[in-house]
Design a protein around this motif. Structure first.
Motif, mmCIF file in Angstrom:
data_model
loop_
_atom_site.group_PDB
_atom_site.id
_atom_site.type_symbol
_atom_site.label_atom_id
_atom_site.label_comp_id
_atom_site.label_asym_id
_atom_site.label_seq_id
_atom_site.Cartn_x
_atom_site.Cartn_y
_atom_site.Cartn_z
ATOM 1 N N LEU A 1 0.632 -1.101 0.065
ATOM 2 C CA LEU A 1 -0.070 0.039 -0.203
ATOM 3 C C LEU A 1 0.725 1.236 -0.144
ATOM 4 O O LEU A 1 0.310 2.537 0.020
ATOM 5 C CB LEU A 1 -0.909 -0.083 1.236
ATOM 6 N N GLN A 2 2.335 1.140 -0.101
ATOM 7 C CA GLN A 2 3.165 2.241 -0.153
ATOM 8 C C GLN A 2 2.811 3.251 1.079
ATOM 9 O O GLN A 2 2.847 4.676 0.693
ATOM 10 C CB GLN A 2 2.694 2.778 -1.533
ATOM 11 N N TYR A 3 2.704 2.975 2.157
ATOM 12 C CA TYR A 3 2.813 3.959 3.122
ATOM 13 C C TYR A 3 3.790 3.527 4.214
ATOM 14 O O TYR A 3 3.640 2.617 5.051
ATOM 15 C CB TYR A 3 1.403 4.277 3.973
ATOM 16 N N PRO A 4 4.896 4.340 4.080
ATOM 17 C CA PRO A 4 6.091 3.750 4.974
ATOM 18 C C PRO A 4 5.598 3.527 6.317
ATOM 19 O O PRO A 4 6.344 2.647 6.788
ATOM 20 C CB PRO A 4 7.108 4.789 4.597
ATOM 21 N N PRO A 5 5.295 4.451 7.112
ATOM 22 C CA PRO A 5 4.993 4.254 8.590
ATOM 23 C C PRO A 5 4.489 2.882 8.881
ATOM 24 O O PRO A 5 4.687 2.290 9.872
ATOM 25 C CB PRO A 5 4.165 5.343 9.104
ATOM 26 N N LEU A 6 3.315 2.536 8.431
ATOM 27 C CA LEU A 6 2.705 1.414 8.235
ATOM 28 C C LEU A 6 3.656 0.300 8.109
ATOM 29 O O LEU A 6 3.699 -0.941 8.833
ATOM 30 C CB LEU A 6 1.239 1.329 7.646
ATOM 31 N N SER A 7 4.392 0.426 6.979
ATOM 32 C CA SER A 7 5.208 -0.780 6.333
ATOM 33 C C SER A 7 6.309 -1.192 7.626
ATOM 34 O O SER A 7 6.605 -2.138 7.925
ATOM 35 C CB SER A 7 5.898 -0.305 5.098
ATOM 36 N N GLU A 8 6.636 0.275 8.059
ATOM 37 C CA GLU A 8 7.798 -0.169 9.041
ATOM 38 C C GLU A 8 7.053 -0.837 10.384
ATOM 39 O O GLU A 8 8.059 -1.391 11.065
ATOM 40 C CB GLU A 8 8.365 1.237 9.372
ATOM 41 N N LEU A 9 6.140 -0.366 10.716
ATOM 42 C CA LEU A 9 5.469 -0.915 12.115
ATOM 43 C C LEU A 9 5.225 -2.660 11.708
ATOM 44 O O LEU A 9 5.430 -3.322 12.871
ATOM 45 C CB LEU A 9 4.100 -0.335 12.088
ATOM 46 N N ILE A 10 4.833 -2.937 10.679
ATOM 47 C CA ILE A 10 4.601 -4.588 10.273
ATOM 48 C C ILE A 10 5.952 -4.929 10.348
ATOM 49 O O ILE A 10 6.173 -6.187 10.786
ATOM 50 C CB ILE A 10 3.522 -4.660 9.196
ATOM 51 N N VAL A 11 6.920 -4.519 9.670
ATOM 52 C CA VAL A 11 8.266 -4.991 9.484
ATOM 53 C C VAL A 11 8.886 -5.228 10.865
ATOM 54 O O VAL A 11 9.604 -6.235 11.180
ATOM 55 C CB VAL A 11 9.135 -4.147 8.440
ATOM 56 N N THR A 12 8.820 -4.121 11.629
ATOM 57 C CA THR A 12 9.525 -4.132 12.964
ATOM 58 C C THR A 12 8.630 -4.942 13.994
ATOM 59 O O THR A 12 9.419 -5.679 14.658
ATOM 60 C CB THR A 12 9.298 -2.929 13.815
ATOM 61 N N THR A 13 7.145 -4.966 13.978
ATOM 62 C CA THR A 13 6.652 -6.159 14.788
ATOM 63 C C THR A 13 7.004 -7.669 14.389
ATOM 64 O O THR A 13 7.294 -8.225 15.495
ATOM 65 C CB THR A 13 5.138 -5.952 14.346
ATOM 66 N N GLU A 14 7.204 -7.882 13.165
ATOM 67 C CA GLU A 14 7.487 -9.115 12.973
ATOM 68 C C GLU A 14 9.125 -9.533 13.192
ATOM 69 O O GLU A 14 9.199 -10.666 13.811
ATOM 70 C CB GLU A 14 7.494 -9.396 11.358
ATOM 71 N N ASP A 15 9.925 -8.781 13.111
ATOM 72 C CA ASP A 15 11.244 -8.823 13.483
ATOM 73 C C ASP A 15 11.397 -9.067 15.096
ATOM 74 O O ASP A 15 12.003 -10.006 15.569
ATOM 75 C CB ASP A 15 12.227 -7.791 13.165
ATOM 76 N N THR A 16 10.740 -8.230 15.831
ATOM 77 C CA THR A 16 10.918 -8.158 17.201
ATOM 78 C C THR A 16 10.237 -9.541 17.542
ATOM 79 O O THR A 16 10.380 -10.113 18.665
ATOM 80 C CB THR A 16 10.171 -7.056 17.806
ATOM 81 N N PHE A 17 8.927 -9.936 17.163
ATOM 82 C CA PHE A 17 8.214 -11.018 17.681
ATOM 83 C C PHE A 17 9.206 -12.275 17.308
ATOM 84 O O PHE A 17 9.130 -13.114 18.172
ATOM 85 C CB PHE A 17 6.983 -11.213 17.189
ATOM 86 N N ASN A 18 9.587 -12.419 16.165
ATOM 87 C CA ASN A 18 10.458 -13.608 15.817
ATOM 88 C C ASN A 18 11.528 -13.773 16.729
ATOM 89 O O ASN A 18 12.005 -14.848 16.940
ATOM 90 C CB ASN A 18 10.731 -13.453 14.413
ATOM 91 N N GLN A 19 12.134 -12.579 17.199
ATOM 92 C CA GLN A 19 13.512 -12.594 17.897
ATOM 93 C C GLN A 19 13.175 -12.863 19.498
ATOM 94 O O GLN A 19 13.813 -13.523 20.165
ATOM 95 C CB GLN A 19 14.268 -11.254 17.473
ATOM 96 N N GLN A 20 12.010 -12.221 19.819
ATOM 97 C CA GLN A 20 11.901 -12.046 21.484
ATOM 98 C C GLN A 20 10.606 -12.590 21.771
ATOM 99 O O GLN A 20 10.151 -12.759 22.985
ATOM 100 C CB GLN A 20 11.768 -10.489 21.914
ATOM 101 N N GLN A 21 9.673 -13.169 21.080
ATOM 102 C CA GLN A 21 8.342 -13.729 21.293
ATOM 103 C C GLN A 21 7.449 -12.572 22.033
ATOM 104 O O GLN A 21 6.935 -12.855 23.073
ATOM 105 C CB GLN A 21 8.474 -15.021 21.895
#
Length: 350
Positions: free
Chosen positions: A307-327
């Motif tokens: 959807l080409q909206y960087p803040p929302l893209s960054e939120l989902i990318v950060t969430t995925e990375d953090t959850f995968n690393q720290q649960q």
């Protein structure tokens, strides 16, 4: 450096401190904003405005657009998407006349698209309409196999991650059959670029599009394998940078999709699909199934980054990375809250 190498872009790494003469000796320079400020000061845009025909690609964490009267382009790096880098380099190396030709020359052929997300299906359909290409849409890899057996297609565009039969396994099955060994296959994904690219090429794909990508990047990939029409036809311009006012605002959708009917239709499909995915994510979170939570977040990412909206893209990318690393379940709950608010706000103008 690895991304440039994988793209086949010839490059040379400069050492610090950088001689200002390098700006007049190199065709193009990719430099971090912190370094360029050390060289030219806070007003660096004005200082390098007379850089002749050399283009400077500035890697910046800030959301920024190409400064006026400055021979430079901005490359956002939080996160850095490989196809954003590729598109930027392609743009720099394309003259103005070539750019106009590329935008107005439509593609001739028929492609098969395998994509299980309804929002992405609609996005791809609109993009293909702009390019003048015929596209047949299927929901998964099994349906793609059936379609290829019964119809003729010039190219397969497949999501790498789908239920039952994903893009990698679909490609492997096709490459095992003689009649599909030369079929161009392009994968698209929101995965980590290097790992996914290696897996894609090993499965037999020709190349990969990394989400999010713009219309010009899709065009550049398709024309590597499909013939262009001989006549020039009018075509919308989605390749230029756009100033986005917010994923919750109606103007964002109008800017990307051109008219109110398309904007409302896609927004409606998006929030329905998003709500369903959030319900699934919530269920997995409550059952404390970490593996399914991770898979549900990844599915969300695949649709959101398109959807080409960087803040929302960054939120989902950060969430995925953090959850995968720290649960960390708290960050997932925050994501659900944020996206639920997106749904509520969009409903206000639908």
């Amino acid at each position: 450096m690895n991304n440039l190498a994988s793209m086949g872009v010839k490059h040379h790494q400069l050492s610090w401190p950088i001689d200002k003469e390098a700006f007049s000796q190199a065709d193009n320079i990719l430099i971090d904003e912190s370094y360029i400020k050390s060289l030219w000061g806070a007003q660096w845009q004005q200082s390098i405005s007379a850089a002749n025909n050399n283009y400077i690609l500035v890697a910046s964490a800030k959301k920024a657009h190409r400064p006026a009267n400055c021979s430079c382009h901005i490359l956002p790096v939080e996160p850095l998407y490989p196809d954003s880098l590729r598109e930027l380099i392609n743009s720099v190396h394309t003259s103005a006349d070539e750019g106009i030709t590329a935008q107005n020359t439509q593609i001739h052929g028929q492609i098969l698209i395998a994509e299980d997300n309804k929002t992405n299906q609609l996005l791809l359909e609109k993009q293909c309409q702009k390019l003048g290409i015929k596209a047949v849409m299927v929901d998964d890899g099994i349906a793609a196999l059936r379609a290829l057996e019964t119809g003729h297609f010039d190219l397969l565009l497949t999501d790498c991650h789908m239920p039952d039969l994903d893009g990698f396994k679909l490609t492997e099955q096709l490459r095992s059959q003689e009649k599909f060994k030369r079929l161009p296959i392009i994968g698209f994904t929101a995965d980590d670029s290097k790992e996914c690219l290696n897996k894609a090429l090993k499965s037999g794909m020709n190349c990969v599009l990394f989400k999010p990508y713009k219309l010009n990047e899709l065009y550049n990939r398709l024309v590597e394998f499909i013939d262009l029409k001989t006549d020039d036809l009018p075509n919308g311009n989605e390749g230029s940078d756009i100033s986005l006012q917010g994923i919750k605002d109606k103007q964002h959708w109008l800017t990307i999709f051109g008219n109110e009917n398309d904007a409302k239709m896609l927004a409606d499909v998006f929030i329905c699909s998003l709500q369903s995915d959030l319900n699934t994510l919530q269920e997995h979170l409550e059952s404390q199934n970490s593996e399914k939570v991770s898979a549900a977040i990844h599915k969300l990412k695949g649709a959101i980054v398109m959807l080409q909206y960087p803040p929302l893209s960054e939120l989902i990318v950060t969430t995925e990375d953090t959850f995968n690393q720290q649960q960390d379940t708290l960050i997932v709950e925050k994501l659900i809250t944020e996206l639920s608010d997106v749904i509520d706000k969009i409903k206000l103008w639908l």
